[in-house]
Design a protein around this motif. Sequence first.
Motif, mmCIF file in Angstrom:
data_model
loop_
_atom_site.group_PDB
_atom_site.id
_atom_site.type_symbol
_atom_site.label_atom_id
_atom_site.label_comp_id
_atom_site.label_asym_id
_atom_site.label_seq_id
_atom_site.Cartn_x
_atom_site.Cartn_y
_atom_site.Cartn_z
ATOM 1 N N VAL A 254 0.851 -1.194 0.000
ATOM 2 C CA VAL A 254 0.000 0.000 0.000
ATOM 3 C C VAL A 254 0.886 1.243 0.000
ATOM 4 O O VAL A 254 1.844 1.307 0.759
ATOM 5 C CB VAL A 254 -0.871 0.033 1.294
ATOM 6 C CG1 VAL A 254 -1.637 1.324 1.395
ATOM 7 C CG2 VAL A 254 -1.820 -1.152 1.347
ATOM 8 N N ASP B 91 -11.367 -1.820 -0.203
ATOM 9 C CA ASP B 91 -10.462 -0.695 -0.454
ATOM 10 C C ASP B 91 -9.678 -0.487 0.838
ATOM 11 O O ASP B 91 -10.137 -0.865 1.918
ATOM 12 C CB ASP B 91 -11.273 0.566 -0.803
ATOM 13 C CG ASP B 91 -10.461 1.603 -1.570
ATOM 14 O OD1 ASP B 91 -10.657 1.726 -2.794
ATOM 15 O OD2 ASP B 91 -9.614 2.280 -0.936
ATOM 16 N N MET B 92 -8.509 0.125 0.735
ATOM 17 C CA MET B 92 -7.722 0.377 1.944
ATOM 18 C C MET B 92 -7.988 1.762 2.524
ATOM 19 O O MET B 92 -7.408 2.125 3.538
ATOM 20 C CB MET B 92 -6.229 0.178 1.656
ATOM 21 C CG MET B 92 -5.854 -1.288 1.459
ATOM 22 S SD MET B 92 -6.274 -2.327 2.881
ATOM 23 C CE MET B 92 -4.836 -1.993 3.918
ATOM 24 N N TRP C 274 -16.914 11.871 -4.282
ATOM 25 C CA TRP C 274 -16.882 10.689 -5.138
ATOM 26 C C TRP C 274 -18.125 10.541 -6.011
ATOM 27 O O TRP C 274 -18.054 10.141 -7.173
ATOM 28 C CB TRP C 274 -16.688 9.435 -4.288
ATOM 29 C CG TRP C 274 -15.990 8.363 -5.053
ATOM 30 C CD1 TRP C 274 -16.590 7.391 -5.816
ATOM 31 C CD2 TRP C 274 -14.588 8.160 -5.170
ATOM 32 N NE1 TRP C 274 -15.618 6.592 -6.390
ATOM 33 C CE2 TRP C 274 -14.380 7.044 -6.013
ATOM 34 C CE3 TRP C 274 -13.464 8.823 -4.644
ATOM 35 C CZ2 TRP C 274 -13.121 6.570 -6.337
ATOM 36 C CZ3 TRP C 274 -12.215 8.340 -4.958
ATOM 37 C CH2 TRP C 274 -12.052 7.229 -5.804
ATOM 38 N N CYS D 185 -12.237 -0.506 -4.640
ATOM 39 C CA CYS D 185 -13.569 -0.078 -5.120
ATOM 40 C C CYS D 185 -13.807 1.420 -5.020
ATOM 41 O O CYS D 185 -14.756 1.937 -5.604
ATOM 42 C CB CYS D 185 -14.653 -0.817 -4.340
ATOM 43 S SG CYS D 185 -14.641 -0.420 -2.575
ATOM 44 N N PHE E 86 -6.781 9.712 -2.264
ATOM 45 C CA PHE E 86 -8.149 9.365 -2.678
ATOM 46 C C PHE E 86 -9.135 9.592 -1.525
ATOM 47 O O PHE E 86 -10.235 10.097 -1.736
ATOM 48 C CB PHE E 86 -8.211 7.918 -3.175
ATOM 49 C CG PHE E 86 -7.599 7.742 -4.536
ATOM 50 C CD1 PHE E 86 -8.229 8.239 -5.667
ATOM 51 C CD2 PHE E 86 -6.375 7.100 -4.699
ATOM 52 C CE1 PHE E 86 -7.662 8.106 -6.929
ATOM 53 C CE2 PHE E 86 -5.797 6.952 -5.955
ATOM 54 C CZ PHE E 86 -6.439 7.454 -7.078
HETATM 55 N N1 SAH Z 1 -11.894 1.084 -8.710
HETATM 56 C C1 SAH Z 1 -12.583 2.345 -8.469
HETATM 57 C C2 SAH Z 1 -11.687 3.419 -7.863
HETATM 58 C C3 SAH Z 1 -10.401 3.729 -8.617
HETATM 59 S S1 SAH Z 1 -9.407 4.970 -7.795
HETATM 60 C C4 SAH Z 1 -13.192 2.793 -9.782
HETATM 61 O O1 SAH Z 1 -12.578 2.574 -10.836
HETATM 62 O O2 SAH Z 1 -14.282 3.365 -9.786
HETATM 63 C C5 SAH Z 1 -8.164 3.960 -7.026
HETATM 64 C C6 SAH Z 1 -8.625 3.311 -5.741
HETATM 65 O O3 SAH Z 1 -7.630 2.372 -5.322
HETATM 66 C C7 SAH Z 1 -8.827 4.266 -4.571
HETATM 67 O O4 SAH Z 1 -10.086 4.035 -4.022
HETATM 68 C C8 SAH Z 1 -7.735 3.879 -3.586
HETATM 69 O O5 SAH Z 1 -8.111 4.072 -2.235
HETATM 70 C C9 SAH Z 1 -7.575 2.411 -3.915
HETATM 71 N N2 SAH Z 1 -6.318 1.813 -3.502
HETATM 72 C C10 SAH Z 1 -5.069 2.285 -3.667
HETATM 73 N N3 SAH Z 1 -4.171 1.411 -3.154
HETATM 74 C C11 SAH Z 1 -4.877 0.358 -2.687
HETATM 75 C C12 SAH Z 1 -4.522 -0.871 -2.061
HETATM 76 N N4 SAH Z 1 -3.253 -1.192 -1.860
HETATM 77 N N5 SAH Z 1 -5.513 -1.727 -1.722
HETATM 78 C C13 SAH Z 1 -6.801 -1.402 -1.961
HETATM 79 N N6 SAH Z 1 -7.204 -0.273 -2.553
HETATM 80 C C14 SAH Z 1 -6.248 0.608 -2.895
#
Ligand code: SAH
Length: 234
Positions: free
Chosen positions: A6, A78-79, A21, A58, A14
């Motif tokens: 991460v 999501d993290m 959002w 997500c 984000f």
């Molecule tokens: N998949 C979504 C959001 C994309 S934005 C869509 O396309 O609508 C990128 C997302 O990845 C953000 O919500 C961010 O918090 C998440 N993210 C980044 N690193 C991460 C990790 N290591 N594990 C889980 N989520 C992560």
Amino acid sequence: MITENVHLHEIDKFGSMAEHWWDRQGEFKSLHDINPLRIKFIQSYADVSGKRIVDVGCGGGILTEGLAKLGAEVLGIDMSEDLIDIAYLHGLESGVNAHYEKISAEALAERQPGSFDHVACMEMLEHVPNPGSIIAACAKLVKPGGMVFFSTLNRKLKAYFLGIVGAEYLLRMLPKGTHNFKTFIKPSELSQSARAAGLELQGIVGIEYNPLNKRFSLGKDIDVNYIAAFKRAE
Ligand code: SAH
């Protein structure tokens, strides 16, 4: 349990925009705009109705809800705690069958391997230190014969000019600093990591943007943003 894959600055970046959002005209307008296209792509490979799907990274749940509206039982992970909260609250308002949890893909894969019919991981791989580990976790989460969908940005100069200079600075479609060119992933690299994890490439298309009519469409140009479908061997 593996949780170190991460970048905290990415999660904070984000998370700090979580409240915007679901503003269709806000910072994440492009995610809203491309959502029907990625759902169409997913549906061309998989029947989602009644299926268990996990949406990895997500965010506020744009894809998660879209799939749930089609009758899937979706878990969004999501993290970012802030984003999980926003996604959950929005899901209550929408009344969809979506659940959310703050957990890494790797930890979920360890806890419940092979327990999802399909997996989606959109616009996320370019934000983690080790995308290969996320790809392997997605492969572990899906049942044999299930589909795994990834979308990300291609590490091509054209993606630098259109995806960063164009989208962030000229057209202001994305907040400045959203993307770092070095983290973009070539389709060949994605396929190789996926193959190493037991996933076979089924198809790949570009998510193209036309600045004249300000519309996205699916097409042959995978030089900037692209979406790919993989199948886990039976
Ligand atoms: N998949 C979504 C959001 C994309 S934005 C869509 O396309 O609508 C990128 C997302 O990845 C953000 O919500 C961010 O918090 C998440 N993210 C980044 N690193 C991460 C990790 N290591 N594990 C889980 N989520 C992560």
